[in-house]
Design a protein around this motif. Structure first.
Motif, PDB file in Angstrom:
ATOM      1  N   PHE A  52      87.066  84.306  47.451  1.00 44.67           N
ATOM      2  CA  PHE A  52      85.722  85.047  47.693  1.00 44.67           C
ATOM      3  C   PHE A  52      86.413  86.474  48.052  1.00 44.67           C
ATOM      4  CE2 PHE A  52      83.733  80.964  49.809  1.00 44.67           C
ATOM      5  CZ  PHE A  52      83.682  80.355  48.616  1.00 44.67           C
ATOM      6  N   ALA A  76      87.066  90.311  47.725  1.00 41.61           N
ATOM      7  CA  ALA A  76      86.425  91.417  47.175  1.00 41.61           C
ATOM      8  C   ALA A  76      87.505  91.996  45.889  1.00 41.61           C
ATOM      9  CB  ALA A  76      86.139  92.637  47.997  1.00 41.61           C
ATOM     10  N   ARG A  85      88.924  90.239  43.912  1.00 38.58           N
ATOM     11  CA  ARG A  85      88.882  89.509  42.622  1.00 38.58           C
ATOM     12  C   ARG A  85      87.440  89.934  41.866  1.00 38.58           C
ATOM     13  NH1 ARG A  85      91.954  84.512  42.731  1.00 38.58           N
ATOM     14  NH2 ARG A  85      90.307  83.840  41.551  1.00 38.58           N
ATOM     15  N   LYS A  86      86.713  90.387  42.551  1.00 33.36           N
ATOM     16  CA  LYS A  86      85.112  90.648  41.915  1.00 33.36           C
ATOM     17  C   LYS A  86      85.468  91.993  40.709  1.00 33.36           C
ATOM     18  CE  LYS A  86      83.437  88.452  45.339  1.00 33.36           C
ATOM     19  NZ  LYS A  86      82.815  87.132  45.089  1.00 33.36           N
ATOM     20  N   GLN A  87      84.975  91.561  39.754  1.00 35.89           N
ATOM     21  CA  GLN A  87      84.745  92.470  38.593  1.00 35.89           C
ATOM     22  C   GLN A  87      83.444  93.213  38.333  1.00 35.89           C
ATOM     23  OE1 GLN A  87      86.661  90.440  34.750  1.00 35.89           O
ATOM     24  NE2 GLN A  87      85.720  88.594  35.977  1.00 35.89           N
ATOM     25  N   ALA A  91      85.524  81.262  40.088  1.00 37.10           N
ATOM     26  CA  ALA A  91      86.649  82.225  40.472  1.00 37.10           C
ATOM     27  C   ALA A  91      87.694  82.561  39.507  1.00 37.10           C
ATOM     28  CB  ALA A  91      87.329  81.783  41.795  1.00 37.10           C
ATOM     29  N   PRO A 106      82.717  88.870  33.769  1.00 39.16           N
ATOM     30  CA  PRO A 106      81.895  89.025  34.851  1.00 39.16           C
ATOM     31  C   PRO A 106      80.821  88.149  34.950  1.00 39.16           C
ATOM     32  CG  PRO A 106      82.539  91.184  33.720  1.00 39.16           C
ATOM     33  CD  PRO A 106      83.061  90.049  32.732  1.00 39.16           C
ATOM     34  N   ALA A 132      80.874  84.154  42.705  1.00 36.80           N
ATOM     35  CA  ALA A 132      80.555  85.406  41.865  1.00 36.80           C
ATOM     36  C   ALA A 132      80.883  86.456  41.852  1.00 36.80           C
ATOM     37  CB  ALA A 132      79.090  84.838  41.479  1.00 36.80           C
ATOM     38  N   ASP A 133      80.885  87.373  40.706  1.00 39.57           N
ATOM     39  CA  ASP A 133      81.093  88.837  40.872  1.00 39.57           C
ATOM     40  C   ASP A 133      79.851  89.666  41.362  1.00 39.57           C
ATOM     41  OD1 ASP A 133      83.790  88.948  39.824  1.00 39.57           O
ATOM     42  OD2 ASP A 133      82.484  88.251  38.020  1.00 39.57           O
ATOM     43  N   ARG A 134      78.803  88.854  41.401  1.00 41.49           N
ATOM     44  CA  ARG A 134      77.491  89.597  41.898  1.00 41.49           C
ATOM     45  C   ARG A 134      76.471  88.395  42.074  1.00 41.49           C
ATOM     46  NH1 ARG A 134      75.124  94.664  40.962  1.00 41.49           N
ATOM     47  NH2 ARG A 134      77.121  95.375  40.709  1.00 41.49           N
ATOM     48  N   ARG A 135      75.899  88.329  43.349  1.00 41.66           N
ATOM     49  CA  ARG A 135      74.594  87.298  43.447  1.00 41.66           C
ATOM     50  C   ARG A 135      73.562  87.931  43.368  1.00 41.66           C
ATOM     51  NH1 ARG A 135      71.246  86.331  47.663  1.00 41.66           N
ATOM     52  NH2 ARG A 135      70.475  84.177  47.956  1.00 41.66           N
TER      53      ARG A 135
END
Length: 494
Positions: free
Chosen positions: A146, A148, A150-152, A250, A255, A273-276
């Motif tokens: 989870f 940050a 790793r977020k795209q 993950a 994205p 997820a990259d965005r919720r």
């Protein structure tokens, strides 16, 4: 059976061979027989039961069977779940999870214990399910799933959008309707079940399938993924809390927007997820901008460009004119310098005149002293002093002899250190055609021809590195200059 109150003489103790006891007509039974009786008794008495307890020592064997224990604060009961039942579980059993197990109570003669063969297992209430959810969340967060970092970022205007959801639900219709209102893009649907047995595996397989598509081609990889389903209870959304779905999200290189449930529903897929998105409709709004708003924004930017493009030129012209107004006139810049030049010229003229006048005064004084009689008298006095001076011949001879001896010593040293001295003893001097000596074999091999200088003459020879061998050339004998006597070059004193 023997009477326990009989005397010790009636009961054999320590006999080597088993014998019957007086009054006992019961035959001994085998261990297998008594184990079978116990098994039939337990299974006939209890049959199917439902047990509530905490899982402990959960272990999945290589055969696929699951072995565990159900316990409370006072007792422990072993349990086994065969492979077919374990594959149909809606969750992964873990230690510490409170469950309700339904099955048949039986015995295991191989270890003299009783156990329950579990045919169905459920989580004991929503509280236990939430506890399992929190436990998994902390575990995945500790692994960095989870994080940050790793977020795209989402693409601004994706050309293709992949959707993982049920093909018959309202989610896909809401997404398509919202995309059509905002910006029409190509939508690729991967149909899956979003609830019940096998839902988690299908969702994870769909995500990995989209990720494995080629970058180019007729069926290219989408630029953005939306994983969604409608609202429901925690049991309905449990497939999106499974480990297989969380890890697939993950590890996805595309994205991804998670749109599971409504605004109050939260799953572990939302954290990975990259965005919720609070709803599937909101996910479509995040995916693409409004086309009409983009057109208005482009028109506004074009208007601002036409309005403000010439502004830097106008401002530059105004600043240049203001600075030009503040610049002084050219004649004003040279007036002060011209005045200073005139002043320095006048000071120079007066200074030269004063310096010449000051230098003239001592010159006139010296001119008065330089008289003809005084000069003649001084010359006569110097001549008389020179006549009185007598030169002793012995002093001159001694200086000449000392200089001659020093020169003879230098000549002897020169003859010793001269490179031509060893030629008298049979040695030869090796030089190149340029006249410089060659002191090593490596340097001599690099020369096509060498000159050997002997006592009386020089000989030119050709080395092996030359392209062609030539006959040695004998140079004519050079005439040696007659040796000068020592002291011949010494200047004469008289």
């Amino acid at each position: 059976m023997a009477d326990p109150h009989s005397s010790d003489a009636d009961v054999p103790n320590g006999d080597l061979v088993a014998k019957g006891v007086r009054g006992d007509n019961a035959e001994p039974v085998s261990v297998s027989e008594i184990s079978a009786r116990l098994k039939r008794m337990v299974e006939g008495e209890f049959g199917y039961i439902r047990l509530r307890g905490e899982l402990s020592g959960v272990k999945r064997a290589a055969s696929g069977h699951v072995y565990c224990a159900l316990k409370d604060d006072k007792a422990v009961l072993d349990g086994v779940m065969w492979r077919g039942t374990a594959q149909r579980l809606a969750f992964a059993p873990e230690d510490g999870l409170e469950v309700v197990a339904t099955g048949k109570l039986t015995t295991y003669p191989g270890r003299s214990k009783y156990q329950i063969v579990i045919e169905r297992m459920e989580i004991a209430g929503e509280g236990a399910l939430l506890a399992l959810l929190e436990k998994n969340r902390l575990r995945f967060e500790a692994e960095g799933l989870f994080a940050a970092s790793r977020k795209q970022p989402l693409p601004f205007l994706p050309r293709r959008i992949g959707v993982v959801t049920s093909p018959t639900g309202a989610v896909i219709r809401d997404i398509l309707h919202r995309l059509a209102d905002r910006f029409r893009v190509h939508v690729m649907l991967w149909p899956v079940i979003v609830q019940g047995q096998g839902a988690a595996e299908q969702v994870a397989a769909a995500i990995r399938g989209f990720d494995a598509m080629p970058k180019d081609g007729p069926l290219a990889q989408p630029d953005l993924l939306i994983v969604g389903r409608g609202g429901g209870s925690i049991e309905d959304l449990w497939a999106f809390n499974e480990e297989v779905v969380v890890r697939a999200i993950a590890e996805c290189s595309i994205p991804l927007i998670s749109a599971v449930g409504h605004e109050t529903d939260t799953t572990l897929a939302d954290f990975a997820a990259d965005r919720r998105a609070p709803t599937p409709t909101a996910a479509a709004e995040m995916a693409v901008p409004v086309r009409a708003e983009l057109a208005l924004q482009i028109d506004d930017l074009a208007l601002r460009q036409r309005r403000f493009a010439p502004r830097p030129v106008t401002l530059g012209r105004e600043r240049l004119e203001a600075r030009w107004q503040r610049l002084p006139r050219p004649e004003a810049l040279t007036q002060q310098a011209a005045q200073k030049l005139d002043d320095l010229g006048e000071r120079l003229r007066r200074g030269l005149a004063d310096r010449a006048a000051k230098a003239r005064e001592p010159l006139l004084g010296w001119a008065g002293r330089l008289q003809s009689g005084l000069a003649q008298r001084g010359i006569a006095e110097r001549r008389r002093q020179l006549d009185r001076a007598k030169l002793a011949p012995r002093l001159l001879q001694r200086n000449a002899r000392t200089a001659q001896e020093r020169f003879a010593g230098l000549a002897r040293v020169f003859g010793t250190l001269s490179p031509l001295g060893p030629l008298d003893r049979g040695f030869a001097l090796v030089t190149g055609l340029d006249g410089n000596p060659r002191t090593s074999a490596a340097a001599a091999r690099q020369e096509a021809s060498l000159v050997l200088r002997f006592k009386d003459d020089t000989v030119e020879v050709t080395t092996g590195s030359a392209p062609a061998v030539s006959q040695p050339t004998v140079r004519p004998k050079a005439k040696r200059a007659p040796a000068k006597p020592p002291g011949a070059d010494q200047p004469k004193l008289l």
